[in-house]
Design a protein around this motif. Structure first.
Motif, PDB file in Angstrom:
ATOM      1  N   ASP A 161       0.826  -1.202   0.000  1.00 18.34           N
ATOM      2  CA  ASP A 161       0.000   0.000   0.000  1.00 18.34           C
ATOM      3  C   ASP A 161       0.863   1.256   0.000  1.00 18.34           C
ATOM      4  O   ASP A 161       0.593   2.217  -0.702  1.00 18.34           O
ATOM      5  CB  ASP A 161      -0.874   0.035   1.258  1.00 18.34           C
ATOM      6  CG  ASP A 161      -2.049  -0.918   1.130  1.00 18.34           C
ATOM      7  OD1 ASP A 161      -2.116  -1.630   0.115  1.00 18.34           O
ATOM      8  OD2 ASP A 161      -2.880  -0.934   2.041  1.00 18.34           O
ATOM      9  N   VAL A 168       2.387   1.921  -3.360  1.00 20.75           N
ATOM     10  CA  VAL A 168       1.407   2.480  -4.298  1.00 20.75           C
ATOM     11  C   VAL A 168       1.173   3.962  -3.986  1.00 20.75           C
ATOM     12  O   VAL A 168       1.115   4.805  -4.876  1.00 20.75           O
ATOM     13  CB  VAL A 168       0.079   1.692  -4.211  1.00 20.75           C
ATOM     14  CG1 VAL A 168      -1.051   2.441  -4.888  1.00 20.75           C
ATOM     15  CG2 VAL A 168       0.258   0.316  -4.849  1.00 20.75           C
ATOM     16  N   ARG A 169       1.076   4.263  -2.710  1.00 19.34           N
ATOM     17  CA  ARG A 169       0.858   5.664  -2.327  1.00 19.34           C
ATOM     18  C   ARG A 169       2.007   6.543  -2.813  1.00 19.34           C
ATOM     19  O   ARG A 169       1.800   7.636  -3.354  1.00 19.34           O
ATOM     20  CB  ARG A 169       0.745   5.762  -0.797  1.00 19.34           C
ATOM     21  CG  ARG A 169       0.289   7.113  -0.287  1.00 19.34           C
ATOM     22  CD  ARG A 169       0.302   7.159   1.237  1.00 19.34           C
ATOM     23  NE  ARG A 169       1.627   6.978   1.806  1.00 19.34           N
ATOM     24  CZ  ARG A 169       2.587   7.896   1.786  1.00 19.34           C
ATOM     25  NH1 ARG A 169       2.367   9.056   1.233  1.00 19.34           N
ATOM     26  NH2 ARG A 169       3.769   7.648   2.309  1.00 19.34           N
ATOM     27  N   ILE A 185       4.007   5.920  -5.309  1.00 17.18           N
ATOM     28  CA  ILE A 185       3.952   6.018  -6.776  1.00 17.18           C
ATOM     29  C   ILE A 185       2.966   7.113  -7.177  1.00 17.18           C
ATOM     30  O   ILE A 185       3.263   7.969  -8.014  1.00 17.18           O
ATOM     31  CB  ILE A 185       3.534   4.664  -7.398  1.00 17.18           C
ATOM     32  CG1 ILE A 185       4.685   3.660  -7.290  1.00 17.18           C
ATOM     33  CG2 ILE A 185       3.130   4.844  -8.865  1.00 17.18           C
ATOM     34  CD1 ILE A 185       4.328   2.242  -7.722  1.00 17.18           C
ATOM     35  N   LEU A 186       1.796   7.106  -6.552  1.00 17.63           N
ATOM     36  CA  LEU A 186       0.782   8.110  -6.900  1.00 17.63           C
ATOM     37  C   LEU A 186       1.282   9.520  -6.621  1.00 17.63           C
ATOM     38  O   LEU A 186       0.971  10.462  -7.362  1.00 17.63           O
ATOM     39  CB  LEU A 186      -0.518   7.841  -6.132  1.00 17.63           C
ATOM     40  CG  LEU A 186      -1.272   6.562  -6.496  1.00 17.63           C
ATOM     41  CD1 LEU A 186      -2.528   6.416  -5.661  1.00 17.63           C
ATOM     42  CD2 LEU A 186      -1.643   6.544  -7.984  1.00 17.63           C
ATOM     43  N   GLU A 216      -6.813   7.832  -8.219  1.00 20.28           N
ATOM     44  CA  GLU A 216      -7.381   7.763  -6.865  1.00 20.28           C
ATOM     45  C   GLU A 216      -8.895   7.567  -6.922  1.00 20.28           C
ATOM     46  O   GLU A 216      -9.460   6.739  -6.211  1.00 20.28           O
ATOM     47  CB  GLU A 216      -7.071   9.045  -6.092  1.00 20.28           C
ATOM     48  CG  GLU A 216      -5.649   9.093  -5.576  1.00 20.28           C
ATOM     49  CD  GLU A 216      -5.358  10.367  -4.792  1.00 20.28           C
ATOM     50  OE1 GLU A 216      -4.300  10.414  -4.148  1.00 20.28           O
ATOM     51  OE2 GLU A 216      -6.177  11.320  -4.838  1.00 20.28           O
ATOM     52  N   ARG A 242     -10.718   6.440  -9.389  1.00 21.99           N
ATOM     53  CA  ARG A 242     -11.117   5.182 -10.034  1.00 21.99           C
ATOM     54  C   ARG A 242     -10.822   3.980  -9.135  1.00 21.99           C
ATOM     55  O   ARG A 242     -11.688   3.141  -8.925  1.00 21.99           O
ATOM     56  CB  ARG A 242     -10.352   5.060 -11.354  1.00 21.99           C
ATOM     57  CG  ARG A 242     -10.852   3.989 -12.264  1.00 21.99           C
ATOM     58  CD  ARG A 242     -11.943   4.488 -13.161  1.00 21.99           C
ATOM     59  NE  ARG A 242     -12.228   3.472 -14.174  1.00 21.99           N
ATOM     60  CZ  ARG A 242     -13.226   2.612 -14.071  1.00 21.99           C
ATOM     61  NH1 ARG A 242     -14.042   2.631 -13.044  1.00 21.99           N
ATOM     62  NH2 ARG A 242     -13.439   1.725 -15.026  1.00 21.99           N
ATOM     63  N   PHE A 243      -9.618   3.918  -8.637  1.00 26.93           N
ATOM     64  CA  PHE A 243      -9.212   2.706  -7.902  1.00 26.93           C
ATOM     65  C   PHE A 243      -9.492   2.806  -6.407  1.00 26.93           C
ATOM     66  O   PHE A 243     -10.005   1.860  -5.815  1.00 26.93           O
ATOM     67  CB  PHE A 243      -7.716   2.442  -8.104  1.00 26.93           C
ATOM     68  CG  PHE A 243      -7.392   1.921  -9.468  1.00 26.93           C
ATOM     69  CD1 PHE A 243      -7.406   0.559  -9.724  1.00 26.93           C
ATOM     70  CD2 PHE A 243      -7.102   2.780 -10.506  1.00 26.93           C
ATOM     71  CE1 PHE A 243      -7.122   0.063 -10.985  1.00 26.93           C
ATOM     72  CE2 PHE A 243      -6.817   2.305 -11.770  1.00 26.93           C
ATOM     73  CZ  PHE A 243      -6.829   0.943 -12.017  1.00 26.93           C
ATOM     74  N   LEU A 244      -9.107   3.913  -5.806  1.00 30.38           N
ATOM     75  CA  LEU A 244      -9.199   3.955  -4.348  1.00 30.38           C
ATOM     76  C   LEU A 244     -10.595   4.328  -3.873  1.00 30.38           C
ATOM     77  O   LEU A 244     -11.007   3.953  -2.791  1.00 30.38           O
ATOM     78  CB  LEU A 244      -8.151   4.924  -3.781  1.00 30.38           C
ATOM     79  CG  LEU A 244      -6.719   4.575  -4.204  1.00 30.38           C
ATOM     80  CD1 LEU A 244      -5.723   5.583  -3.673  1.00 30.38           C
ATOM     81  CD2 LEU A 244      -6.327   3.170  -3.754  1.00 30.38           C
ATOM     82  N   HIS A 245     -11.323   5.062  -4.693  1.00 31.00           N
ATOM     83  CA  HIS A 245     -12.697   5.404  -4.310  1.00 31.00           C
ATOM     84  C   HIS A 245     -13.725   4.603  -5.095  1.00 31.00           C
ATOM     85  O   HIS A 245     -14.921   4.724  -4.840  1.00 31.00           O
ATOM     86  CB  HIS A 245     -12.937   6.899  -4.485  1.00 31.00           C
ATOM     87  CG  HIS A 245     -12.097   7.747  -3.562  1.00 31.00           C
ATOM     88  ND1 HIS A 245     -12.356   7.858  -2.222  1.00 31.00           N
ATOM     89  CD2 HIS A 245     -10.970   8.465  -3.783  1.00 31.00           C
ATOM     90  CE1 HIS A 245     -11.430   8.636  -1.656  1.00 31.00           C
ATOM     91  NE2 HIS A 245     -10.578   9.004  -2.581  1.00 31.00           N
ATOM     92  N   GLY A 246     -13.270   3.824  -6.066  1.00 33.98           N
ATOM     93  CA  GLY A 246     -14.171   2.942  -6.804  1.00 33.98           C
ATOM     94  C   GLY A 246     -15.160   3.672  -7.699  1.00 33.98           C
ATOM     95  O   GLY A 246     -16.239   3.147  -7.985  1.00 33.98           O
ATOM     96  N   LEU A 253     -16.262   5.444 -14.581  1.00 33.29           N
ATOM     97  CA  LEU A 253     -15.709   6.457 -15.493  1.00 33.29           C
ATOM     98  C   LEU A 253     -16.605   7.692 -15.525  1.00 33.29           C
ATOM     99  O   LEU A 253     -16.136   8.824 -15.559  1.00 33.29           O
ATOM    100  CB  LEU A 253     -15.600   5.873 -16.905  1.00 33.29           C
ATOM    101  CG  LEU A 253     -14.460   4.898 -17.175  1.00 33.29           C
ATOM    102  CD1 LEU A 253     -14.597   4.361 -18.599  1.00 33.29           C
ATOM    103  CD2 LEU A 253     -13.102   5.567 -16.998  1.00 33.29           C
ATOM    104  N   GLN A 267      -6.887   7.904 -17.908  1.00 30.16           N
ATOM    105  CA  GLN A 267      -6.627   6.736 -17.068  1.00 30.16           C
ATOM    106  C   GLN A 267      -5.478   5.901 -17.643  1.00 30.16           C
ATOM    107  O   GLN A 267      -4.572   5.481 -16.927  1.00 30.16           O
ATOM    108  CB  GLN A 267      -7.888   5.885 -16.978  1.00 30.16           C
ATOM    109  CG  GLN A 267      -7.710   4.559 -16.281  1.00 30.16           C
ATOM    110  CD  GLN A 267      -9.011   3.758 -16.244  1.00 30.16           C
ATOM    111  OE1 GLN A 267      -9.683   3.694 -15.243  1.00 30.16           O
ATOM    112  NE2 GLN A 267      -9.373   3.161 -17.379  1.00 30.16           N
ATOM    113  N   LEU A 322      -1.854   5.415 -15.897  1.00 33.72           N
ATOM    114  CA  LEU A 322      -1.306   4.089 -15.564  1.00 33.72           C
ATOM    115  C   LEU A 322       0.072   3.901 -16.185  1.00 33.72           C
ATOM    116  O   LEU A 322       0.987   3.362 -15.557  1.00 33.72           O
ATOM    117  CB  LEU A 322      -2.263   2.986 -16.033  1.00 33.72           C
ATOM    118  CG  LEU A 322      -3.532   2.802 -15.198  1.00 33.72           C
ATOM    119  CD1 LEU A 322      -4.515   1.866 -15.905  1.00 33.72           C
ATOM    120  CD2 LEU A 322      -3.199   2.261 -13.809  1.00 33.72           C
ATOM    121  N   ALA A 379       2.431   5.968 -14.177  1.00 31.50           N
ATOM    122  CA  ALA A 379       2.680   5.364 -12.856  1.00 31.50           C
ATOM    123  C   ALA A 379       3.602   4.162 -12.984  1.00 31.50           C
ATOM    124  O   ALA A 379       4.436   3.913 -12.107  1.00 31.50           O
ATOM    125  CB  ALA A 379       1.349   4.945 -12.228  1.00 31.50           C
TER     126      ALA A 379
END
Lengths: 218, 183
Positions: free
Chosen positions: B123, B126-127, B129-130, B142, B144-148, B151, B169, B173, B176
């Motif tokens: 984790d 990843v943080r 990297i972001l 964030e 898309r992936f962390l808050h779900g 699009l 996106q 990616l 990243a």
């Protein structure tokens, strides 16, 4: 017509966010770095993962080992079900409980204790009907809660996500409460999983009387 | 007990060749290994991002590695051997799914071994990297992936279009994936 790179990657991202297998097609290798990174991000969004009890048992069986039942339960207790907490707290009587640990991330802190106006204790079933470590949804009047048995006691958290007004569901294989609205999960004690913490779920008051579980509802 | 029992270099090739690693005498192989496999599962999950694949691959690791373990060596050697096998299995997984040779896949992101099991390291990585990304790229990932977010929701949040978010996106990616962190 060939798939555009952004469509290709989004197809894979969408599947990952829904918890599906990585199904890749010919040509996807062109975006291998992005795909590998997407898999890592999808994993990070759910935090460190543990094997489901069913998969663990299957592995034990395949490895030809008798399950070390006692230590296995202790492990589950420490990391998922919170049985260890209950062991010190069992009195058999009233067990109104504010959760201050017991989940896989106890340090994240428990949520606010819900105090319904004109609250009343509502019987939601026999203690024996609650499997240890498995959160079960109950309705106590207007209060929805996930009740988890902790030894001879129980604890409960609100069934509504602390971030979006959506009803959670219990994924027994992940041992997590899942919010269907934004793919976030909580431990059975209400702590948020993942890197970016959401507020903990509200704590619903419970007690056990004469082998019956009661929840403070409204 | 000697250090020879420990795989000298936990490379995937070693695991494939079936090196024997000894186990603590007082422990039953499977009992010890099953706990170590929790770590392997978390490691694999952090690389493939879904439970079904993580379970399949963990099972493969168990089936390959456990029969080669014996009573008698340090637990660290067992863990090292399991991780070596896991890397090998992950290499095979990505190779099969992406249709690339494993030599093309020597990618830290795909298979690098964590320093201390899994814990929060993945984790944290990843943080970090972001954090290296531009604001827009970080935001899209964030959300898309962390808050779900879908699009459409990301597009609404960023006052953009679904098509533009999809492209962003992809670029985010790619960017990243290029971030290299100083360990």
């Amino acid at each position: 017509m060939s798939e555009r790179p952004e469509d290709r990657v989004d197809r894979i991202v969408s599947a990952l966010l829904r918890g599906r297998r990585l199904k890749l097609r010919g040509g996807d290798a062109e975006e291998k770095e992005a795909i590998v990174l997407a898999a890592r991000l999808a994993a990070a969004s759910r935090g460190p993962q543990r094997m489901s009890p069913a998969f663990r048992q299957q592995l034990v069986k395949q490895l030809g080992a008798a399950t070390p039942q006692e230590s296995w339960m202790t492990r589950r207790a420490a990391l998922v079900a919170g049985l260890g907490i209950a062991a010190g707290a069992v009195g058999g009587g009233l067990l109104g409980r504010s959760l201050d640990g017991g989940g896989s991330q106890p340090s994240a802190g428990a949520g606010k204790v819900l105090e319904p106006t004109n609250g009343r204790w509502i019987d939601v079933g026999a203690l024996a009907d609650f499997a240890p470590g498995q959160a079960r949804m109950v309705k106590a009047g207007a209060v929805g809660a996930f009740v988890t048995r902790t030894g001879d006691g129980v604890s409960a958290v609100s069934s509504i996500c602390s971030d979006l007004p959506c009803e959670l569901w219990w994924d027994g294989s992940q041992h997590a409460l899942v919010c269907p609205c934004h793919n976030r999960t909580f431990t059975a004690d209400g702590s948020s999983n993942g890197t970016y913490k959401l507020p903990s779920l509200g704590v619903v008051q419970t007690r056990v009387r004469d082998g019956r579980v009661e929840v403070l509802g409204a | 007990m000697t250090s020879e029992a420990r795989p000298p270099d936990p490379a995937p090739e070693d695991a494939e060749q079936g090196q024997v690693v000894e186990m603590p005498a007082a422990s039953r192989v499977a009992d010890v290994a099953i706990d170590e496999l929790e770590m392997i599962y978390a490691f694999i999950y952090s690389r493939v991002g879904n439970r079904a694949d993580a379970e399949d691959l963990t099972q493969q690791v168990a089936m390959k590695a456990i029969p080669r373990l014996r009573q008698g060596a340090p637990a660290s050697a067992v863990r090292g051997y399991l991780f070596a096998t896991a890397r090998s299995v992950l290499g095979g997984f990505w190779s099969t799914r992406l249709g690339l040779s494993e030599s093309e896949l020597h990618d830290d992101l795909a298979m690098a071994m964590p320093q201390g099991g899994y814990s929060e390291e993945s984790d944290e990585r990843v943080r970090r990297i972001l954090e290296q990304l531009s604001d827009n790229y970080r935001r899209v990932l964030e959300l898309r992936f962390l808050h779900g977010y879908s699009l459409k929701e990301v597009a609404a949040e960023m006052r953009s279009t679904v098509g533009a978010v999809k492209v962003m996106q992809l670029r985010a990616l790619r960017a990243a994936a290029k971030v290299r962190l100083d360990e």
